[in-house]
Design an enzyme around this catalytic site. Structure first.
Site, PDB file in Angstrom:
ATOM      1  N   CYS A  36     -35.792 -24.675 -62.730  1.00  0.00           N
ATOM      2  CA  CYS A  36     -36.784 -24.546 -61.657  1.00  0.00           C
ATOM      3  C   CYS A  36     -36.155 -24.416 -60.274  1.00  0.00           C
ATOM      4  O   CYS A  36     -36.817 -23.987 -59.326  1.00  0.00           O
ATOM      5  CB  CYS A  36     -37.741 -25.735 -61.684  1.00  0.00           C
ATOM      6  SG  CYS A  36     -38.639 -25.924 -63.236  1.00  0.00           S
ATOM      7  N   HIS A  93     -41.488 -26.942 -54.888  1.00  0.00           N
ATOM      8  CA  HIS A  93     -41.668 -26.415 -56.240  1.00  0.00           C
ATOM      9  C   HIS A  93     -43.047 -26.817 -56.753  1.00  0.00           C
ATOM     10  O   HIS A  93     -43.446 -27.980 -56.661  1.00  0.00           O
ATOM     11  CB  HIS A  93     -40.570 -26.976 -57.143  1.00  0.00           C
ATOM     12  CG  HIS A  93     -40.767 -26.703 -58.597  1.00  0.00           C
ATOM     13  ND1 HIS A  93     -41.136 -25.469 -59.086  1.00  0.00           N
ATOM     14  CD2 HIS A  93     -40.648 -27.531 -59.684  1.00  0.00           C
ATOM     15  CE1 HIS A  93     -41.232 -25.535 -60.407  1.00  0.00           C
ATOM     16  NE2 HIS A  93     -40.942 -26.768 -60.785  1.00  0.00           N
ATOM     17  N   ASN A 116     -46.989 -24.260 -63.342  1.00  0.00           N
ATOM     18  CA  ASN A 116     -45.554 -24.357 -63.064  1.00  0.00           C
ATOM     19  C   ASN A 116     -44.868 -23.112 -63.621  1.00  0.00           C
ATOM     20  O   ASN A 116     -44.769 -22.937 -64.832  1.00  0.00           O
ATOM     21  CB  ASN A 116     -44.998 -25.624 -63.722  1.00  0.00           C
ATOM     22  CG  ASN A 116     -43.515 -25.826 -63.470  1.00  0.00           C
ATOM     23  OD1 ASN A 116     -42.817 -24.934 -63.011  1.00  0.00           O
ATOM     24  ND2 ASN A 116     -43.023 -27.015 -63.790  1.00  0.00           N
TER      25      ASN A 116
END
Length: 330
Positions: free
Chosen positions: A114, A257, A287
């Site tokens: 990520c 994020h 996500n």
């Protein structure tokens, strides 16, 4: 004098198919209320059969090029952040290069889960510092839907597919300058087994004739991830702000994020940044791993949320563990 780096254009792309929380009630033991209250996610985009990471990345790249007023033949480098590449080899970067109709560039993939986009953006800074005439395409793209156990409620509700892209160079566009002012990145490999896809590599290879097990899908320890993510992102943001002499109240936008609304809110609270300065769009995309920050940046830019004179703080956390922060000045 160090050559400055600027983002010249933003782009993003998400697959056409949308999977809502209500849709998921048909095949997994969950409800819209359960997902929304625990994650903040309302829907996610899912790649069509045959649609690949490089397909999404190339479309985001074309949008970033158009946004920058450039043609693909102006590019000198392509960096692609992904943990769901089209193949082990060739690189997704080379495939995107081909889909853009160019060749002869330096093209490579990197995997920081990520955190991949921030890592790639830092690499682009270094390239521009060494080669001031460079124009670097930075793409982050993921098709996580093919690395998800759709029977596992703890993970399948979280992830979506998508891509984001930026063009980085040393000469800002007339009328718009988004400087990549500073970055701070870190990692801790000792904690890698808390968030991983172990199958498919040399440690857990695919064995012909055997069914694919859970090792080939995302596995994570949610409570541990929450704790480490909040602490790591808040700490790296504090260090980056202090290094640049910026007070927390002078941050105009925190763009973290887009993993989970609870994590986002906890990071903002720990930094003392009010909720109205924290950018959130995970309700629409879920996500998307490495793609989440550039996808959110493109979204913010399209909504005119990056006018001149802004201080923008990006931060992320991902498998590895990896984490970091980047300071933008508009």
């Amino acid at each position: 004098m160090t050559t400055k780096s600027y983002i010249l254009g933003f782009g993003s792309h998400a697959p056409e198919r949308i999977l809502t929380n209500t849709d998921m009630e048909a095949f997994v033991d969950t409800t819209d209320e359960w997902i929304t209250t625990r994650t903040g996610i309302k829907q996610r985009h899912i790649a069509a059969e045959g649609e690949t990471t490089s397909d999404l990345g190339a479309k985001a790249a074309l949008q970033a090029l158009a946004n920058a007023g450039l043609h693909a033949d102006a590019l000198t480098h392509i960096l692609v952040a992904t943990c769901t590449p089209d193949a082990m080899c060739p690189s997704t970067a080379c495939l995107i290069e081909h889909k853009l109709g160019v060749s002869g560039l330096m093209a490579l993939d990197l995997n920081a889960a990520c955190s991949g986009f921030l890592y790639a953006l830092n690499m682009a800074q270094g390239i521009v510092a060494l080669t001031p005439d460079a124009k670097v395409l930075v793409v982050a793209a993921e098709v996580l839907s093919r690395r998800i156990n759709w029977n596992d409620r703890s993970t399948c509700v979280l992830f979506g597919d998508g891509a984001g892209a930026v063009i980085v160079g040393s000469h800002p566009n007339e009328g718009r300058a988004v400087e990549v002012a500073d970055s701070l990145l870190s990692s801790d490999g000792a904690l890698g087994d808390l968030l991983l896809i172990s199958g498919g590599g040399t440690s857990v290879p695919y064995k012909h004739g055997q069914p694919v097990g859970d090792e080939f899908f995302v596995r994570m320890e949610g409570r541990e991830i929450f704790k480490h993510a909040v602490r790591s992102m808040a700490r790296v943001c504090e260090e980056l702000l202090e290094r640049n002499g910026i007070a927390r109240e002078d941050v105009d936008m925190l763009l973290p994020h887009q993993a989970n609304l609870r994590i986002i809110e906890a990071v903002g609270k720990k930094l003392g940044i009010p909720a109205d300065k924290v950018f959130v769009n995970l309700q629409e995309y879920g996500n998307t791993s490495a793609a989440s920050v550039p996808l959110a940046l493109a979204d913010a830019d399209s909504k005119n949320l990056l006018p001149p004179g802004r201080t923008v703080l990006l931060t992320t956390f991902g498998g590895g563990f990896t984490w970091g922060a980047v300071l933008l000045r508009t």
